[in-house]
Structure formats: C-alpha cells, structure tokens
Design a protein around this motif. Sequence first.
Motif, short mmCIF file in Angstrom:
data_model
loop_
_atom_site.label_atom_id
_atom_site.label_comp_id
_atom_site.label_asym_id
_atom_site.label_seq_id
_atom_site.Cartn_x
_atom_site.Cartn_y
_atom_site.Cartn_z
N GLU A 132 8.41 -12.77 -2.12
CA GLU A 132 7.25 -12.80 -2.94
C GLU A 132 6.56 -11.31 -2.93
OE1 GLU A 132 4.27 -13.12 -5.75
OE2 GLU A 132 6.29 -14.04 -5.38
N ARG A 133 6.35 -10.87 -1.34
CA ARG A 133 5.98 -9.52 -1.11
C ARG A 133 6.69 -8.62 -1.94
NH1 ARG A 133 5.62 -9.93 5.41
NH2 ARG A 133 5.32 -12.24 5.51
N LYS A 134 7.96 -8.73 -1.69
CA LYS A 134 8.85 -7.63 -2.48
C LYS A 134 8.67 -7.55 -3.95
CE LYS A 134 13.93 -7.11 -3.68
NZ LYS A 134 15.03 -7.37 -3.45
N ARG A 135 8.48 -8.77 -4.62
CA ARG A 135 8.25 -8.85 -6.08
C ARG A 135 6.77 -7.94 -6.33
NH1 ARG A 135 10.90 -13.90 -5.51
NH2 ARG A 135 9.08 -14.94 -5.13
N ILE A 136 5.70 -8.34 -5.78
CA ILE A 136 4.62 -7.65 -5.85
C ILE A 136 4.63 -6.15 -5.53
CG2 ILE A 136 2.26 -7.37 -4.88
CD1 ILE A 136 2.39 -10.22 -4.09
N LEU A 137 5.44 -5.62 -4.78
CA LEU A 137 5.60 -4.28 -4.42
C LEU A 137 6.50 -3.55 -5.60
CD1 LEU A 137 4.56 -2.12 -2.58
CD2 LEU A 137 6.42 -2.49 -0.97
N LEU A 138 7.44 -4.15 -5.99
CA LEU A 138 8.40 -3.55 -7.05
C LEU A 138 7.48 -3.59 -8.44
CD1 LEU A 138 11.86 -5.10 -6.48
CD2 LEU A 138 10.97 -2.78 -5.91
N MET A 160 -5.34 0.96 -4.83
CA MET A 160 -5.51 -0.52 -4.31
C MET A 160 -5.70 -1.33 -5.64
SD MET A 160 -8.60 -1.85 -2.00
CE MET A 160 -9.80 -1.66 -3.18
N ASP A 161 -6.50 -0.77 -6.55
CA ASP A 161 -6.72 -1.68 -7.77
C ASP A 161 -5.21 -1.99 -8.46
OD1 ASP A 161 -8.97 -2.46 -9.60
OD2 ASP A 161 -7.83 -1.19 -11.15
N LEU A 162 -4.42 -1.07 -8.59
CA LEU A 162 -3.01 -1.19 -9.20
C LEU A 162 -2.32 -2.15 -8.19
CD1 LEU A 162 -3.39 0.64 -11.38
CD2 LEU A 162 -1.12 1.51 -10.75
N MET A 163 -2.63 -2.25 -7.12
CA MET A 163 -1.90 -3.32 -6.06
C MET A 163 -2.18 -4.64 -6.54
SD MET A 163 0.70 -3.32 -3.71
CE MET A 163 0.92 -1.80 -2.76
N TYR A 164 -3.42 -4.68 -6.67
CA TYR A 164 -3.99 -6.02 -6.86
C TYR A 164 -3.50 -6.47 -8.57
CZ TYR A 164 -7.03 -6.73 -2.95
OH TYR A 164 -7.38 -6.61 -1.62
N VAL A 217 8.75 5.27 -1.76
CA VAL A 217 8.52 4.63 -0.61
C VAL A 217 8.33 3.11 -0.96
CG1 VAL A 217 6.60 4.10 1.19
CG2 VAL A 217 7.18 6.37 0.53
N SER A 218 7.75 2.79 -2.15
CA SER A 218 7.42 1.53 -2.40
C SER A 218 8.96 0.76 -2.95
CB SER A 218 6.54 1.41 -3.61
OG SER A 218 7.06 1.88 -4.80
N ARG A 219 9.84 1.35 -3.34
CA ARG A 219 11.07 0.71 -3.61
C ARG A 219 11.89 0.50 -2.40
NH1 ARG A 219 13.54 4.74 -5.83
NH2 ARG A 219 14.74 5.33 -3.83
N ILE A 240 1.65 0.60 2.17
CA ILE A 240 2.79 -0.35 1.72
C ILE A 240 3.57 -0.77 2.91
CG2 ILE A 240 4.98 0.01 0.81
CD1 ILE A 240 3.81 2.14 -1.27
N ALA A 241 3.72 -0.18 3.81
CA ALA A 241 4.58 -0.61 4.95
C ALA A 241 3.89 -1.46 5.80
CB ALA A 241 4.88 0.49 5.74
N ALA A 242 2.54 -1.59 6.02
CA ALA A 242 1.70 -2.40 6.65
C ALA A 242 1.80 -3.81 5.96
CB ALA A 242 0.22 -1.79 6.87
N LEU A 243 1.44 -3.80 4.57
CA LEU A 243 1.57 -4.86 3.70
C LEU A 243 2.73 -5.67 3.90
CD1 LEU A 243 -0.43 -3.57 0.61
CD2 LEU A 243 -1.49 -4.86 2.50
#
Length: 532
Positions: free
Chosen positions: A85-91, A209-213, A129-131, A184-187
Amino acid sequence: MVTDHATRPTAVRGPGLPASLTPALLERLAARASAAPDAARVTTTSPYTGAPLADLPVSTPEDVDVTFARARVAQKSWAATPIAERKRILLRYHDLVLARQDEALDLMQAENGKTRRDAFLEVVDIGIVSRYYARNAAKYLGPKRRRGAIPLLTHTTELRHPKGVVAVVSPWNYPLSMAASDTIAALMAGNAVVQKPDTQTALTALWSMDLMYEAGLPAGVWQMVLGRGSSIGGALMDNADYMMFTGSTATGRQIASDAGRRLIGASLELGGKNAMIVLDDADIEKAAEGAVNACFPSAGQLCVSIERLYVAESIRDRFVAAFVARTKKLKIGAAYDYSMDVGSLTTPSQLKTVTEHVDDAVSKGATVLAGGRTRPDLGPLFYEPTILTDVTPDMTLHDHETFGPVVSVYGYRDVDEAVARANSTPYGLNASVWSRNGARARAVAARVHAGTVNVNEAFAAAWGSVDAPMGGMGDSGLGRRHGADGILKYTEPQTVAHQRLQGFYPPARISPETWAGLLTGALKVMKAAGMR
C-alpha cells in the motif's frame, strides 16, 4: 542550512509571478505548516525581483513538540500499513509530481531564483527516487534469512523496524529534491516525518507534502514546521528518533554532537569544495562543455558543483579558451521558461559571500577570465558566471566553499599531482574526471577522496544512479542517501534466532571438557569444508 534573511534586497522590475501561483494557492500551502493560529509571521521575497512573495507562520518549540506528538500517533498505524500500500501511494505521488510539474517549477523559480532547466532536474530527481523506493523497498525491508550459529539447528532471521519519527532538515538550494527525496525513503520504511525546510523555499516543500497527501498518505504522517534553527532546532533534536540534515558543515558538527548525546542516528550531507580533473587525453571541447555544466547550474548553489578545476598543462591553454568562450555565451536572467542558462542567487547573504570571495581573490592577485561582477540590471541577486586563475592559498576561496557561480582553474604536471591537489581539502563530497580512456579515468577516480566521482560527467551521473549510495567523506558529512543505505538508515535491524534441539552448552550426559572437544572438532571440519 539556516540562513539569515533579515537584510532584504532592493526590489527591481522583473517578471511577475506566473499565473499558477495564485494568492489562494500560496495561502493554502502556508496553512499546511504546523503552527499555532496566532503564530508570528515572516515574509519571504522573490530572488528575481526582491518583491514580497509569501507570508508564512513561524513555529515555536512548543509547536514542534505538539507536531511530534501527532506524528507518533500517526506513525503507529503507518508502520502497520503493508509495504504494497505504501508503494501504491508513492507511485501515485510520482505521477502527480510529473503531471503537475509546471506548478512545481514556478514555485522553485519564484522562491529560489534558479532557471527552469535547473528546476526541472529536481522534478526528474523526485520521479526517479520515488519510483526506485516504491519498487525496491520490499526487497530491502522484508525479512531475511541469515546463516545460523549452528548449521541446521539455528534458524536466524533479520527483521527491519522503522526508527519512529524522523526529523528532516532540508536546505533552500534544492527545495524539491532535498525536501522530498530523503522523506520518500523514510516514509517507505514506515516512519513518520517532521520536516523543517528552509523558510525561503518552504512553499515548494509544502507543495510536495500536499501532493503526497493527495496521493493517499494518511493524516499526520508527514508534517512541516517553519522557523530558524536557533529557535526550533533544539526541539527537533530533542524529539527525533533519527536526524537527516543537509546544510553547512558547522551546523552538521553540532547536530552530530547532539545526536551522540541522545544516542540517536544522524545522516549529514554537508559542504564541499569539489574538484574536476581534466586529463591530458581528454576531449577538450567536451570537457569544456562539461565544466560549464559542472560549475554553474543553480548559479553554483549546488552541494556537488565544481569549484576547482585541475587541467593538464599540455592542454591547459586550449581548454581554458574553450571554457571561457562557452561561459561568456551563457544567457543570464530571470524568466519563467527555458530561455535562460543561469539564474539568480537566492539570498543577499549568498550574494555577499560570492562577492567577498571574488573581490578578496582579485585584490590578492587572481585573474578574472570571465564574469567577476554583479548584475543589478537583471535583478538584485544576480552574479555573472566567474572563472578565475592565478588563485593562491592566501585567498579565501582557495580552500573555502563559495557556493556560487565561481570556479578556479589550476594546471598540473602529472596525474599524481592532480590527485594530490584534488585531495588537499578536508571535504570529500563529489568530483569529476575527464579522459578519452574510460579505464584510465576510472582508475584516477578511485584515487580521489570523495563520496561520488563522475567520469566524463559533472555530477548528474552519480546523483541519478539512485541504486548506488551518495554522500560525503571527511568534512562533507556522515551517512548516505540513495540505494540500500538510503532506506536502511531509517530502520532498526533486529535479529531473531531460534535455537532448536541443541545449543552451545553441553547436554546433561556429556562433560564440559568432552563437549569442548566435540565443538572444536566441528569448527575444524566446517573450516576445512569451506563453510563461511
């Protein structure tokens, strides 16, 4: 890096803010910062013009304490969230950054003063990095079977647990890359993050940060506080389970000391005085173009940019002529498009440092081959790309980081001298080697005291190779970002060893002496059998 922005430049005419940066957007992003409703405010200015840009709330130490308390609650459920699920959010975040990049580019230019080309490289960096961490985190973080103490009888597993709440202190020079890449790595490792971006470029960090939410990150997992390090830095350190800092060596030393006092980990990317070595068989035209790309991106305000050039005497004159010619053709100015090659410095204090370093060198005998002056006609903080020669050790910029569009050129007689001079600094962040012979260049690169060394490239090759670690040696810092190191540093390793049937102590019917003999024989057999 915490910078004093109290001295403001005089406002001049320049490009107005792009249409995407509406007052409503800026106010919404500012409201994302963690601060009390009645918090004091600070106004940032645009480097391009010196005009007011944003009105931001200032966090107090008490705000930091409250923010960490919220983060600890959010982190517990986030750590329990499956990596898939973390992966899906990051992608999804990856896609949003690319789709909304124009907004990010406008923000970075407005706050930092860099060109659009340089800002775009930050978008590329976050995409890579995110990918990378989205698709590799499971491999790094999943349980790993390790060799047991006694073959067949000891079942040993290595587990990885998140540190908890990570403090990330990010600088103004790369406001998207440095704000998001470490986070990204910490999350992905299951931590929550409390971040203090530099106030000058806080909007870009808040946008990220806003985009990550928007991508689906649960509330409270990533939060931001704003303020001077002298005011809230202590509260960050007192609350953090791990500290990630990018900035000056002086501040990094203090953070390392404070982290040692608390017995928490810290990763520090600090200053540099990076060298480029041009070997006698280098392609002069390509090396000269490479030097332009090595020294002047983001107006030289880049931790891995080159400030020292060592060129073989046999080709020095031809190289310098080609380098100077290219540098003088660079287009300098303020524009929210791709038309400029070099943008503005970011703060008055940085302009002061650059000016003082160059003026000091010239007053002591250095020769200016290109640049060497401010450009107030373009904006309050513009400084021309500058090439110096005849630089001597008594000049400030000989050994000290300028962090601006300034490079010194030196000659050398043989490779041993070039390597020795490149290594004649307490820093060790990045370096570059140029040659037509790749094997020869790589051999020279291996002798350079730097965390990353690029061959026939300035810094992007190593920086973009995110499967490999990136960081500094010596006074350039501790720890690494990228690769396995870049995510595992945010975890606590745990060994679970399950012993079955028989351990190291003798069974009841065997004497200790006999048991010792049996174990000794077993160790000899394992060694003879080639067991590890």
